[in-house]
Design an enzyme around this catalytic site. Sequence first.
Site, PDB file in Angstrom:
ATOM      1  N   GLY A 277       0.863  -1.175   0.000  1.00  0.00           N
ATOM      2  CA  GLY A 277       0.000   0.000   0.000  1.00  0.00           C
ATOM      3  C   GLY A 277       0.901   1.227   0.000  1.00  0.00           C
ATOM      4  O   GLY A 277       1.870   1.300   0.764  1.00  0.00           O
TER       5      GLY A 277
ATOM      6  N   ARG B  68      10.205  -0.990  -4.772  1.00  0.00           N
ATOM      7  CA  ARG B  68       8.952  -1.020  -5.536  1.00  0.00           C
ATOM      8  C   ARG B  68       8.873   0.277  -6.348  1.00  0.00           C
ATOM      9  O   ARG B  68       8.982   1.365  -5.782  1.00  0.00           O
ATOM     10  CB  ARG B  68       7.732  -1.172  -4.614  1.00  0.00           C
ATOM     11  CG  ARG B  68       7.712  -2.531  -3.900  1.00  0.00           C
ATOM     12  CD  ARG B  68       6.335  -2.877  -3.371  1.00  0.00           C
ATOM     13  NE  ARG B  68       5.411  -3.251  -4.428  1.00  0.00           N
ATOM     14  CZ  ARG B  68       4.105  -3.415  -4.233  1.00  0.00           C
ATOM     15  NH1 ARG B  68       3.582  -3.230  -3.035  1.00  0.00           N
ATOM     16  NH2 ARG B  68       3.311  -3.768  -5.228  1.00  0.00           N
TER      17      ARG B  68
ATOM     18  N   ASP C 259      -1.630   4.589  -6.337  1.00  0.00           N
ATOM     19  CA  ASP C 259      -0.192   4.570  -6.039  1.00  0.00           C
ATOM     20  C   ASP C 259       0.525   5.791  -6.594  1.00  0.00           C
ATOM     21  O   ASP C 259       1.637   6.101  -6.176  1.00  0.00           O
ATOM     22  CB  ASP C 259       0.442   3.306  -6.596  1.00  0.00           C
ATOM     23  CG  ASP C 259       0.054   2.118  -5.745  1.00  0.00           C
ATOM     24  OD1 ASP C 259      -1.090   1.633  -5.901  1.00  0.00           O
ATOM     25  OD2 ASP C 259       0.862   1.714  -4.896  1.00  0.00           O
TER      26      ASP C 259
HETATM   27  O1  MRU Z   1       0.596  -3.919  -4.595  1.00  0.00           O
HETATM   28  P1  MRU Z   1      -0.061  -3.233  -3.429  1.00  0.00           P
HETATM   29  O2  MRU Z   1      -0.867  -4.150  -2.581  1.00  0.00           O
HETATM   30  O3  MRU Z   1       0.944  -2.430  -2.642  1.00  0.00           O
HETATM   31  O4  MRU Z   1      -1.057  -2.216  -4.101  1.00  0.00           O
HETATM   32  C1  MRU Z   1      -1.854  -1.394  -3.314  1.00  0.00           C
HETATM   33  C2  MRU Z   1      -2.793  -0.558  -4.111  1.00  0.00           C
HETATM   34  O5  MRU Z   1      -2.865  -0.650  -5.311  1.00  0.00           O
HETATM   35  C3  MRU Z   1      -3.580   0.469  -3.359  1.00  0.00           C
HETATM   36  O6  MRU Z   1      -4.812   0.707  -3.981  1.00  0.00           O
HETATM   37  C4  MRU Z   1      -2.783   1.781  -3.312  1.00  0.00           C
HETATM   38  O7  MRU Z   1      -1.486   1.559  -2.845  1.00  0.00           O
HETATM   39  C5  MRU Z   1      -3.448   2.797  -2.504  1.00  0.00           C
HETATM   40  S1  MRU Z   1      -3.227   2.444  -0.789  1.00  0.00           S
HETATM   41  C6  MRU Z   1      -4.009   3.578   0.137  1.00  0.00           C
END
Ligand code: MRU
Length: 366
Positions: free
Chosen positions: A54, A90, A243
Site C-alpha cells: 500500500g 517497488r 499509487d
Molecule cells: O501492490 P499493493 O498491494 O501495494 O497495491 C496497493 C494498491 O494498489 C492500493 O490501492 C494503493 O497503494 C493505494 S493504498 C491507500
Amino acid sequence: MKLDGVPSRTIWLEPDGWSIGIIDQTLLPHKIVRPVLKTVEDAARAIKTMQVRGAPLIGVTAAYGVALAMRVDASDASLDNAVAFLGAQRPTAVNLRWALEDLRTTLLPLAPSIRAVAAYARAAELAEDDVETCRNIGVNGLKLIKEIAIRKGGGPVNVLTHCNAGWLACVDWGTATSPIYHAHDAGIPVHIWVDETRPRNQGAALTAFELLQHGVPHSLIADNAGGHFMQAGDVDLVIVGTDRVTANGDVANKIGTYLKALAAHDTRVPFYVALPFSTIDWRTEKGSDIPIEERSEDEVLYVQGKLPNGELGSVLISAEGTHARNPAFDVTPARLVTGFITERGICAASREGLLSLYPEKTSEVA
Ligand code: MRU
C-alpha cells in the site's frame, strides 16, 4: 482501526525504542504475525515481499528503514545508499520516493551524530501525519456517501472498491476505506462490493478482513463481476486508492482498476479516487510516464490460501509449463475519474482540479 477488537496501527516503534514492528500482510487474514524490523535490509525485504504494502505504508516503512540505517552508520554515503536501496524495492508508488526524499532533505544538513535521532523523529511524524491525512480524506468522502444516502432515501449505499486501500495500506483509516468507516460509524447504512483483486487477492485477503473486523456489511466478488453489478444498478459509487496520480490527473492503481473505471463510465456510476497529497507526482506529466511494476509470474500461476489441514499453502492453477505476465498496476486516464477525494477536499481529476486544492505546487507542476 481494530484488529481482534484491539485498536491497532500497521507500523510502530517497539518498546526497545529503536526496532520497528509491523503486521505481516502476506499471512493475513489467516494468521496475525508481527515481525520486528531491525535493519535497513529487513525494511527493504518487508517492502519487496509485500509484508507491508500500500502506497502510504511503504513510504512510512522506508522512512523507518532510513532510521535503522542511520543507527549503524550516519555518514552521507550511508544515507544516500539507504535512500537508493529502499527506493529500488517497488517502482510504482510515488509515496516511497516522496518519503525517502523527505528523509534525505531533513537529515543531510544535520551533523551525523544527531541523524539517527532525527530520522526516528521524522519517520514518526510521517506516520502521525498519515493518520490525520487519512482521517480527513474520510471526513471529506463522507459527504459523497451522505448525499447518495439522502438521494436514495433508504437502503444501504453500495460502494465498490478494488484492491486494499484500507488501513492496512496506510498507518490507520485507509484512503478509499476512510469515507466508508466514517459513514458506517455515523450510522449511514453502507454495503461494500469487495473486488477479490487477482493475482494477490488484496481485496479477498485484506479489505474483506478489515471490513469484517469493523463490522461493515460487505460482499466479496470475483474481479469480473463488478461490471455486472454496475449494469444492474447495484453500485452507487466506486472508491479506489492510488499509487501515483500524475500532474494531469491520470491514476496508477492496482491492476484491474482501469477496467472498473471503464465499466463505471459506461454505466454512469461515479468513480472516485481517494488519495493523500503524498501520492501526487507533480513532476510527472501523464500516466504513460509511470513505471509499472512487473512481478513474478508465480503470483498468477499459484493461489495462496488456507489448506484443509489448517496450514497456509499455495496451489498451481494452470498446467505445468504455462507462463504468465504479471503487471501489478494499470493507469486509469483522468477522463474516466469523476473526482479526487483528498485531505483538503474533493476536486476534479485534472491539473486545474489538483492545483485548486494545492495552489502552492503551481511552480513545481510538470
Ligand atoms: O501492490 P499493493 O498491494 O501495494 O497495491 C496497493 C494498491 O494498489 C492500493 O490501492 C494503493 O497503494 C493505494 S493504498 C491507500
